[in-house]
Motif scaffolding. Structure first.
Motif, PDB file in Angstrom:
ATOM      1  N   VAL A 190       6.432  -2.974  -0.738  1.00 59.19           N
ATOM      2  CA  VAL A 190       6.627  -2.485   0.625  1.00 59.19           C
ATOM      3  C   VAL A 190       6.879  -0.991   0.521  1.00 59.19           C
ATOM      4  N   VAL A 191       5.995  -0.205   1.110  1.00 58.66           N
ATOM      5  CA  VAL A 191       6.053   1.243   0.965  1.00 58.66           C
ATOM      6  C   VAL A 191       7.378   1.791   1.490  1.00 58.66           C
ATOM      7  N   ASP A 192       8.053   2.574   0.647  1.00 58.07           N
ATOM      8  CA  ASP A 192       9.302   3.261   0.992  1.00 58.07           C
ATOM      9  C   ASP A 192      10.475   2.326   1.288  1.00 58.07           C
ATOM     10  N   GLN A 193      10.369   1.059   0.863  1.00 56.61           N
ATOM     11  CA  GLN A 193      11.487   0.130   1.017  1.00 56.61           C
ATOM     12  C   GLN A 193      11.657  -0.628  -0.304  1.00 56.61           C
ATOM     13  N   ARG A 194      12.275   0.043  -1.259  1.00 55.79           N
ATOM     14  CA  ARG A 194      12.364  -0.479  -2.619  1.00 55.79           C
ATOM     15  C   ARG A 194      13.047  -1.836  -2.684  1.00 55.79           C
ATOM     16  N   ALA A 195      14.038  -2.066  -1.836  1.00 55.89           N
ATOM     17  CA  ALA A 195      14.778  -3.322  -1.878  1.00 55.89           C
ATOM     18  C   ALA A 195      13.895  -4.526  -1.564  1.00 55.89           C
ATOM     19  N   LEU A 196      12.787  -4.302  -0.876  1.00 54.08           N
ATOM     20  CA  LEU A 196      11.886  -5.394  -0.510  1.00 54.08           C
ATOM     21  C   LEU A 196      10.767  -5.596  -1.522  1.00 54.08           C
ATOM     22  N   CYS A 197      10.708  -4.752  -2.551  1.00 56.78           N
ATOM     23  CA  CYS A 197       9.587  -4.758  -3.492  1.00 56.78           C
ATOM     24  C   CYS A 197       9.850  -5.626  -4.711  1.00 56.78           C
ATOM     25  N   SER A 198       8.823  -6.333  -5.165  1.00 57.10           N
ATOM     26  CA  SER A 198       8.877  -6.978  -6.472  1.00 57.10           C
ATOM     27  C   SER A 198       8.184  -6.115  -7.516  1.00 57.10           C
ATOM     28  N   PHE A 199       7.484  -5.072  -7.067  1.00 56.56           N
ATOM     29  CA  PHE A 199       6.963  -4.052  -7.965  1.00 56.56           C
ATOM     30  C   PHE A 199       6.852  -2.748  -7.182  1.00 56.56           C
ATOM     31  N   ILE A 200       6.898  -1.640  -7.899  1.00 55.75           N
ATOM     32  CA  ILE A 200       6.696  -0.337  -7.266  1.00 55.75           C
ATOM     33  C   ILE A 200       5.486   0.325  -7.907  1.00 55.75           C
ATOM     34  N   ALA A 201       4.819   1.180  -7.155  1.00 47.81           N
ATOM     35  CA  ALA A 201       3.617   1.851  -7.649  1.00 47.81           C
ATOM     36  C   ALA A 201       3.963   3.282  -8.036  1.00 47.81           C
ATOM     37  N   PRO A 202       3.604   3.695  -9.246  1.00 42.79           N
ATOM     38  CA  PRO A 202       3.909   5.061  -9.668  1.00 42.79           C
ATOM     39  C   PRO A 202       2.943   6.057  -9.043  1.00 42.79           C
ATOM     40  N   ALA A 203       3.331   7.335  -9.082  1.00 44.52           N
ATOM     41  CA  ALA A 203       2.370   8.386  -8.765  1.00 44.52           C
ATOM     42  C   ALA A 203       1.370   8.432  -9.914  1.00 44.52           C
ATOM     43  N   LEU A 204       0.127   8.752  -9.597  1.00 41.30           N
ATOM     44  CA  LEU A 204      -0.930   8.670 -10.604  1.00 41.30           C
ATOM     45  C   LEU A 204      -1.695   9.978 -10.695  1.00 41.30           C
TER      46      LEU A 204
END
Length: 231
Positions: free
Chosen positions: A102-116
């Motif tokens: 979930v973009v900009d809601q880390r608490a809702l994420c099971s993974f985060i996407a890095p800057a590439l």
């Protein structure tokens, strides 16, 4: 380190993007570039997303998110500005054990996407664990100043050399020494100077010499010595 860094093979795998704005557009294009089959669910779309739908690059269902949208997908990305929708996507994905961002809601994420940062097939990912996107952008900018497009070209040549070496150099240690010698050679400087043919000539010289004399130590040879090795 809380997160485990990993690169996912999404080729021909179904991925859901919830949202039709600019953020969803960017996420969708990244997923398309990774070979995923992208489904977008949103009442409206940006002009670019509409183009991708018209070109049958992505699928689109006009409407609000329902749990059925998760059928058959490997992962989901929610990129809306509606917290209730984002929470619904995260909750439903979690219940099905589907990876969800979930973009900009880390608490809702099971993974985060890095800057590439990409240079051809070379990828450099940068993450702060979601703690400071601003710092990530600074680091990305500074790395971009150091790592130019020539690194992507070097990777391309190195991959070609590796394929050729597998055919002509059966010994693993000799082959590894050859490939390391090429990466540590003057090839990068030549590519930076737009002298691609000369960089590729170094690869040929090293490969030919390896097949003739497996005991040579390429890592200690100067550019002048490599030049003298030309056929």
């Amino acid at each position: 380190m809380r997160y485990y860094p990993v690169y996912l093979d999404l080729k021909d795998r179904a991925v859901l993007v919830v949202g039709g704005g600019k953020v969803a557009e960017g996420k969708s294009e990244q997923l398309v570039n990774a070979g995923a089959r992208v489904r977008v669910v949103s009442p409206t779309l940006t002009p670019r997303l509409s183009q991708l739908v018209a070109g049958k690059v992505i699928e689109h269902r006009a409407g609000l998110f329902t749990e059925d949208d998760l059928d058959g997908v490997m992962l989901a990305i929610s990129a809306t500005d509606d917290r209730a929708v984002n929470e619904a996507v995260a909750r439903a994905a979690n219940a099905r054990q589907i990876l969800c961002n979930v973009v900009d809601q880390r608490a809702l994420c099971s993974f985060i996407a890095p800057a590439l940062l990409t240079r051809g097939e070379l990828q450099i990912s940068i993450s702060s664990g979601g703690l400071s996107p601003a710092l990530v952008q600074r680091v990305k900018r500074e790395i971009a100043e150091l790592i130019g497009e020539e690194y992507g070209e070097l990777l391309e040549l190195a991959a070609q050399l590796r394929r050729a070496a597998k055919e002509r150099v059966p010994d693993f240690e000799r082959r590894r020494a050859l490939l390391h010698a090429f990466i540590e050679s003057e090839a990068l400087k030549l590519l930076r100077a737009k002298r691609r043919d000369e960089a590729w000539q170094i690869a040929h010289q090293l490969l030919n010499q390896t097949t003739q004399d497996g005991d040579i130590d390429f890592a200690t040879k100067s550019q002048a010595e490599l030049e003298a090795m030309k056929d």
